[in-house]
Design an enzyme around this catalytic site. Structure first.
Site, PDB file in Angstrom:
ATOM      1  N   THR A 123       0.822  -1.212   0.000  1.00  6.17           N
ATOM      2  CA  THR A 123       0.000   0.000   0.000  1.00  6.17           C
ATOM      3  C   THR A 123       0.855   1.260   0.000  1.00  6.17           C
ATOM      4  O   THR A 123       1.992   1.251   0.510  1.00  6.17           O
ATOM      5  CB  THR A 123      -0.890   0.016   1.268  1.00  6.17           C
ATOM      6  OG1 THR A 123      -1.477   1.308   1.426  1.00  6.17           O
ATOM      7  CG2 THR A 123      -0.104  -0.286   2.536  1.00  6.17           C
ATOM      8  N   TYR A 147      -1.355   0.095  10.577  1.00  2.80           N
ATOM      9  CA  TYR A 147      -1.714  -0.565   9.312  1.00  2.80           C
ATOM     10  C   TYR A 147      -0.535  -0.507   8.338  1.00  2.80           C
ATOM     11  O   TYR A 147      -0.096  -1.523   7.809  1.00  2.80           O
ATOM     12  CB  TYR A 147      -2.961   0.102   8.694  1.00  2.80           C
ATOM     13  CG  TYR A 147      -3.176  -0.291   7.263  1.00  2.80           C
ATOM     14  CD1 TYR A 147      -3.491  -1.609   6.928  1.00  2.80           C
ATOM     15  CD2 TYR A 147      -3.020   0.637   6.230  1.00  2.80           C
ATOM     16  CE1 TYR A 147      -3.657  -1.981   5.597  1.00  2.80           C
ATOM     17  CE2 TYR A 147      -3.191   0.271   4.910  1.00  2.80           C
ATOM     18  CZ  TYR A 147      -3.505  -1.033   4.597  1.00  2.80           C
ATOM     19  OH  TYR A 147      -3.658  -1.408   3.283  1.00  2.80           O
TER      20      TYR A 147
HETATM   21  N1  UFG Z   1     -12.464  11.320   2.511  1.00  3.40           N
HETATM   22  C1  UFG Z   1     -13.402  12.299   2.764  1.00  3.40           C
HETATM   23  N2  UFG Z   1     -14.622  11.906   3.209  1.00  3.40           N
HETATM   24  C2  UFG Z   1     -14.947  10.614   3.430  1.00  3.40           C
HETATM   25  C3  UFG Z   1     -13.974   9.604   3.161  1.00  3.40           C
HETATM   26  C4  UFG Z   1     -12.747  10.012   2.706  1.00  3.40           C
HETATM   27  O1  UFG Z   1     -13.139  13.479   2.586  1.00  3.40           O
HETATM   28  O2  UFG Z   1     -16.072  10.341   3.849  1.00  3.40           O
HETATM   29  C5  UFG Z   1     -11.159  11.734   1.989  1.00  3.40           C
HETATM   30  C6  UFG Z   1     -10.010  11.252   2.842  1.00  3.40           C
HETATM   31  O3  UFG Z   1      -9.734  12.187   3.825  1.00  3.40           O
HETATM   32  C7  UFG Z   1      -8.906  11.114   1.792  1.00  3.40           C
HETATM   33  C8  UFG Z   1      -9.637  10.769   0.501  1.00  3.40           C
HETATM   34  O4  UFG Z   1     -10.995  11.127   0.742  1.00  3.40           O
HETATM   35  O5  UFG Z   1      -8.282  12.333   1.602  1.00  3.40           O
HETATM   36  C9  UFG Z   1      -9.582   9.306   0.188  1.00  3.40           C
HETATM   37  O6  UFG Z   1      -9.972   8.572   1.356  1.00  3.40           O
HETATM   38  P1  UFG Z   1     -10.189   7.002   1.349  1.00  3.40           P
HETATM   39  O7  UFG Z   1     -10.587   6.625   2.727  1.00  3.40           O
HETATM   40  O8  UFG Z   1     -11.062   6.633   0.202  1.00  3.40           O
HETATM   41  O9  UFG Z   1      -8.760   6.455   1.013  1.00  3.40           O
HETATM   42  P2  UFG Z   1      -7.373   6.708   1.782  1.00  3.40           P
HETATM   43  O10 UFG Z   1      -6.564   7.615   0.902  1.00  3.40           O
HETATM   44  O11 UFG Z   1      -7.523   7.081   3.185  1.00  3.40           O
HETATM   45  O12 UFG Z   1      -6.897   5.212   1.834  1.00  3.40           O
HETATM   46  C10 UFG Z   1      -6.005   4.635   0.980  1.00  3.40           C
HETATM   47  C11 UFG Z   1      -6.172   3.132   1.073  1.00  3.40           C
HETATM   48  C12 UFG Z   1      -5.785   2.644   2.442  1.00  3.40           C
HETATM   49  C13 UFG Z   1      -4.431   3.183   2.804  1.00  3.40           C
HETATM   50  C14 UFG Z   1      -4.400   4.678   2.693  1.00  3.40           C
HETATM   51  C15 UFG Z   1      -3.025   5.226   2.966  1.00  3.40           C
HETATM   52  O13 UFG Z   1      -7.514   2.766   0.790  1.00  3.40           O
HETATM   53  O14 UFG Z   1      -5.742   1.238   2.435  1.00  3.40           O
HETATM   54  O15 UFG Z   1      -4.738   5.035   1.380  1.00  3.40           O
HETATM   55  O16 UFG Z   1      -3.044   6.596   3.138  1.00  3.40           O
HETATM   56  F1  UFG Z   1      -4.122   2.878   4.072  1.00  3.40           F
END
Ligand code: UFG
Length: 332
Positions: A123, A147
């Site tokens: 990841t 994680y």
């Molecule tokens: N976000 C929102 N609102 C929401 C959900 C997410 O604004 O309801 C934002 C988050 O803050 C982030 C972006 O949308 O900036 C993407 O969020 P996700 O949760 O879809 O994905 P992440 O970037 O947090 O997660 C991904 C992978 C994880 C990994 C992570 C590492 O899915 O497995 O990157 O940073 F751990």
């Protein structure tokens, strides 16, 4: 396409989950013998549509041995991990147990049975807050939560196993997986859902009143976080190519997988409005702890070494497939 010959079946640990089920679809569709191994704790029985299924836990050595023996497992792809950053902070031991100890167990059984090739779901979280974007493979790996650390530990363990036992592996570091099987038979389905694209589409379909924007004061063009969204079918293709790479003698390696372009949270919501034709109410909310401002991949190495290139390179194209799946799921 390489001739895999008499190399046994591919075990897909976690093949009932989001990414594993798409990889299973692609491999089985190309005639590979696949065996999904899943305890269905977070995966879905509905996603078990291709290949064989063996229910079991990665911590259960006896059950794993049985499955390796029965199916002549030659290669393993490993998707069976916990993936919630927040949960990993609250209960790190659950993450080290499932993501690290159980993987060590699986590697031990592979070693016993002489299975040689291992493809690991890594990841972008291993990079923490990157100093430079787009992120290349050699960027320092400094995860900022359990994680990410659990995934980094396995990357390092795989390096040791490669040197000691000749157990060759490819670590595929996904950036933001999104989208669904274009035939909409399977798609993104987590419980609870925390990922942006499905949450935005939930708001579009009326399953939620709104979507929250976590943080509007980041140092980015519109103040919201920027991510590199990569279609799950493009990730599946990378697994197929990584397997061919290992089976044709490729060395242990790691690849960053993304589209190489970042989109802000606001841009994702805008793309979803345009794809769905729905209003989608967005509400500004505080930052979510642990979110880096910008994560974008440099996938040049995967393109060069694996011959991989993403086909879904527009955000709308990715969201369209997720929307088709979301509508079908609701209808069903
Ligand atoms: N976000 C929102 N609102 C929401 C959900 C997410 O604004 O309801 C934002 C988050 O803050 C982030 C972006 O949308 O900036 C993407 O969020 P996700 O949760 O879809 O994905 P992440 O970037 O947090 O997660 C991904 C992978 C994880 C990994 C992570 C590492 O899915 O497995 O990157 O940073 F751990």
């Amino acid at each position: 396409m390489s001739n895999f010959g008499d190399t046994g079946a591919v075990l897909i640990a976690g093949g009932a989950g989001y990414i594993g089920s798409h990889v299973n679809r692609v491999l089985a569709g190309r005639g590979r013998a696949t065996v999904v191994y899943d305890n269905l704790s977070r995966g879905h029985r509905e996603f078990l549509r291709w290949g064989e299924f063996e229910e079991g836990d990665l911590g259960d050595t006896g059950r794993l041995r049985e499955v390796f023996r029965k199916h002549r497992i030659g290669s393993v792809m490993h998707f069976a991990a916990f993936t919630y950053v927040g949960e990993s902070v609250e209960d790190p031991l659950a993450y080290y147990d499932n993501n690290v100890a159980n993987t060590v167990n699986l590697l031990g059984v592979m070693r016993e049975f002489g299975a040689r090739d291992f493809i690991f779901s890594s990841t972008a979280a291993i990079f923490g807050n990157p100093d430079v974007v787009p992120v290349k493979e050699e960027h320092p790996r400094r995860p900022i939560n359990p994680y990410g650390r659990s995934k980094l530990m396995i990357e390092d363990i795989l390096g040791d196993c490669s040197a000691a036992y000749g157990l060759r592996s490819v670590c595929l570091r996904y950036f933001n997986a999104a989208g669904a099987d274009p035939a909409a038979e399977i798609g993104e389905w987590h419980e609870p859902e925390t990922h942006l694209v499905p949450l935005v589409l939930d708001a579009a379909i009326g399953a939620r009143d709104n979507v929250q924007i976590y943080g509007t004061d980041y140092d980015t063009p519109d103040g919201t976080c920027v991510r590199d969204y990569i279609h799950v079918m493009d990730l599946a293709e990378a697994h197929f190519q990584a397997l061919a790479y290992l089976r044709s003698g490729g060395e242990t390696n790691a690849f960053n997988l993304g589209n190489g372009r970042g989109f802000s949270v606001r841009e994702v919501i805008e793309a979803a409005r345009s794809v769905t034709g729905k209003e989608i109410r967005a509400v500004e909310a505080p930052r979510r702890p642990g979110d880096p401002a910008v994560l974008v991949a440099d996938s040049g190495k995967a393109m060069k070494v694996l011959g991989w290139s993403p086909r879904y390179n527009s955000l709308e194209g990715i969201v369209e497939t997720a929307w088709a799946w979301r509508r079908k799921m609701k209808a069903g």
